[in-house]
Motif scaffolding. Structure first.
Motif, short mmCIF file in Angstrom:
data_model
loop_
_atom_site.label_atom_id
_atom_site.label_comp_id
_atom_site.label_asym_id
_atom_site.label_seq_id
_atom_site.Cartn_x
_atom_site.Cartn_y
_atom_site.Cartn_z
N PRO A 253 -23.88 29.78 30.20
CA PRO A 253 -25.23 30.03 30.72
C PRO A 253 -25.55 31.53 30.68
N THR A 254 -26.85 31.86 30.66
CA THR A 254 -27.24 33.26 30.69
C THR A 254 -26.93 33.84 32.07
N SER A 255 -27.18 33.05 33.12
CA SER A 255 -26.77 33.46 34.46
C SER A 255 -26.49 32.22 35.30
N GLY A 256 -25.84 32.41 36.43
CA GLY A 256 -25.47 31.28 37.28
C GLY A 256 -24.04 30.84 37.02
N HIS A 257 -23.61 29.86 37.82
CA HIS A 257 -22.23 29.40 37.72
C HIS A 257 -22.14 27.91 37.44
N ILE A 258 -21.11 27.55 36.67
CA ILE A 258 -20.84 26.12 36.45
C ILE A 258 -19.38 25.88 36.84
N ILE A 259 -19.18 24.97 37.79
CA ILE A 259 -17.82 24.67 38.23
C ILE A 259 -17.47 23.27 37.73
N ARG A 260 -16.35 23.17 37.04
CA ARG A 260 -15.90 21.86 36.57
C ARG A 260 -14.54 21.57 37.18
N ASP A 261 -14.48 20.62 38.08
CA ASP A 261 -13.20 20.25 38.68
C ASP A 261 -12.66 18.96 38.09
N MET A 262 -13.36 18.44 37.10
CA MET A 262 -12.84 17.26 36.42
C MET A 262 -13.02 17.46 34.92
N SER A 263 -12.31 16.65 34.15
CA SER A 263 -12.43 16.84 32.70
C SER A 263 -13.76 16.26 32.24
N SER B 235 -29.26 29.45 34.59
CA SER B 235 -30.41 29.72 33.72
C SER B 235 -29.91 29.93 32.31
N LYS B 236 -30.79 29.60 31.36
CA LYS B 236 -30.45 29.84 29.96
C LYS B 236 -31.68 30.32 29.22
N SER B 237 -31.54 31.43 28.55
CA SER B 237 -32.64 31.89 27.72
C SER B 237 -32.11 32.27 26.35
N TYR B 238 -32.98 32.14 25.35
CA TYR B 238 -32.60 32.48 23.99
C TYR B 238 -33.55 33.56 23.46
N PRO B 239 -32.96 34.52 22.74
CA PRO B 239 -33.85 35.48 22.10
C PRO B 239 -34.48 34.83 20.87
N THR B 240 -35.78 34.95 20.70
CA THR B 240 -36.44 34.45 19.50
C THR B 240 -37.29 35.58 18.93
#
Lengths: 270, 216
Positions: free
Chosen positions: B57-67, B8-13
């Protein structure tokens, strides 16, 4: 700072370090190019610019010998004093608002805002150090300055100044990223700091009740040690609180790093 | 592999917190070509910035196993006061690629010739796209993130991109975001639709397109 806290698949520390060194190296080269370009003397400006500053002030002070009512040789006094001002002031000024013009670089995952600050600090520290060394050598060669009494102490004093300047740079950099007001306030503050920073006086010349107050500024201890190293204890009676100067700089650095980390989560690439 | 788990991604405005992306799950493996369809403002560029790691990200996971490349887009990623060549060298240094032996490729692919020695700020968006593409090819990422750039440039540039991406680098992954289903259809094996901050995945482009027509 290389892997984000959200990546639970963490990069090993040694590899992160290698990547960070690579990024800082690339940023350094880029910084030299954008600031000095390839025209005329190019990157030599890095130390010629602070040298010209120090030279001007040295000439001025030598002409108006009255500024310091002491028998200390004025050229050495100006070179040691003004070089230290150049160091902390340039570190802070170059870190102020350093992020905004570099936002597009943050598109590259490995470029962190700390790297941008570190590369600018390295350049300023390198420039100020080279300028100090070259000025001393040149003035010694033409007989305007005597050789240093104790180079070890000079290096020690300079290291204290470098530590304080790096902490101040990161602090001002992170603060100005957070609010424009900080940038406006920093300029008058640096102006007021200059006369009390230890560049234009020795603590020993102050009234006794003011001496401990002066040493609350970490850079004063650095300049005092630098001057004790240059003149030797026979010529100057230096006052410094090294443990205080180092711990207070480290504390400032710690706070500044926390602020940088917080800013990293907030700043968006352009 | 790239995996997004509940991102998830949120921005303060000034009008309170805006939730741009909510609970996004996505998995892209080597060699896959995934399109992400969404209207302007649906959060496509935000999603691609999160995948690239340019923003956390604001929450959650991102896995990068490649470039993974930076988002190849119209703007960004370049220092506009520096020349094309200086930017090329800078980006190569950042990713630890050697810039010397690929200079010929850079000149040949971009056809920018003497403009490579001019500041990026004098470039048109088509010229920037050509440069961005060429540099990303030199660095040889496992996964290319493409934010609409294929849409610019002439047919000759398209042909070159197709050749480099689909013939010389058929084993690489590709994530293309676009509001134009034509591009997604011709470049991707499968597609997902981004609407209201949620991502709906489909096994093939036709199903995704049908859904896209219905939501919008």
């Amino acid at each position: 700072m290389d892997s984000l806290p959200m990546n639970h698949h963490a990069t090993p520390l040694a590899r992160s370090f290698k990547i960070q060194m690579r990024v800082i190296g690339a940023l350094l080269m880029r910084e030299v190019l954008t600031r000095y370009g390839r025209h005329n003397i190019g990157f030599l400006w890095l130390f010629v610019e602070p040298m010209l500053f120090t030279l001007g002030v040295t000439a001025l002070w030598s002409a108006l010998k009255s500024v310091h009512g002491s028998s200390l040789p004025i050229v050495g006094f100006a070179v040691t004093g003004y070089s230290s001002v150049v160091l902390w002031r340039n570190c802070a000024n170059r870190c102020a608002l350093a992020i905004q013009p570099n936002l597009s670089l943050l598109y590259h995952r490995n470029v962190k805002i700390l790297d941008i600050f570190v590369s600018r600090l390295l350049l300023e520290i390198g420039g100020a150090t080279l300028s100090l060394i070259i000025l001393i050598i040149v003035f010694m060669a033409v007989g305007l300055m005597a050789p240093p009494a104790d180079i070890g102490k000079m290096v020690g004093g300079w290291m204290v100044l470098v530590l304080f300047s790096s902490a101040l740079g990161l602090f001002v950099g992170a603060l100005t990223e957070r609010s424009d007001l900080a940038e406006r306030l920093w300029h008058p503050i640096s102006y007021f700091l200059f006369p009390i920073s230890g560049a234009v006086y020795m603590v020993d010349w102050l009234p006794q009740n003011l001496q401990p107050l002066a040493l609350y500024l970490p850079m004063v201890s650095g300049v005092e040690l630098l001057r004790e190293g240059y003149y030797g204890p026979a010529l100057v009676h230096a006052h410094y609180e090294l443990i205080y100067a180092i711990t207070s700089s480290l504390a400032l650095m710690f706070v500044a790093l926390l602020m940088v980390r917080q800013a990293a989560g907030r700043v968006q690439p352009e | 592999m790239i995996e997004l788990q509940g991102v998830s991604k949120s921005y303060p405005t000034r009008h309170g917190t805006v939730h741009v992306l909510e609970g996004i799950d996505l998995c892209v493996t080597k060699g896959e070509r995934v399109g992400i369809l969404g209207r302007n403002g649906a959060g496509k560029s935000t999603l691609i910035r999160l995948i690239s790691g340019a923003e956390p990200p604001t929450s959650g996971h991102i896995i990068r196993d490649m470039s993974v490349s930076w988002p190849l887009a119209f703007g960004g990623a370049f220092q506009s006061s520096l020349t094309g060549l200086d930017n090329y060298r800078f980006i190569c240094r950042i990713y630890g690629a050697d810039y010397r032996d690929k200079l010929d490729f850079l000149y040949e692919f971009t056809e920018l010739d003497r403009y490579l020695k001019e500041p990026i700020k004098t470039y048109s968006s088509g010229m920037r796209a050509r440069l961005a593409f060429a540099i990303s090819m030199v660095i040889e990422f496992d996964c290319f993130l493409i934010d609409e750039v294929v849409a610019v440039g002439d047919s000759r540039f398209h042909e070159k991109c197709l050749h480099e991406l689909f013939e010389n680098r058929a084993d690489r992954a590709l994530i293309i975001v676009s509001h134009d289903q034509g591009y997604i259809r011709s470049y991707c094996d499968r597609a997902s639709v981004l609407s209201d901050g949620k991502l709906t995945c489909f096994g093939n482009v036709a199903d995704a397109y049908e859904h896209y027509q219905n939501v919008y």
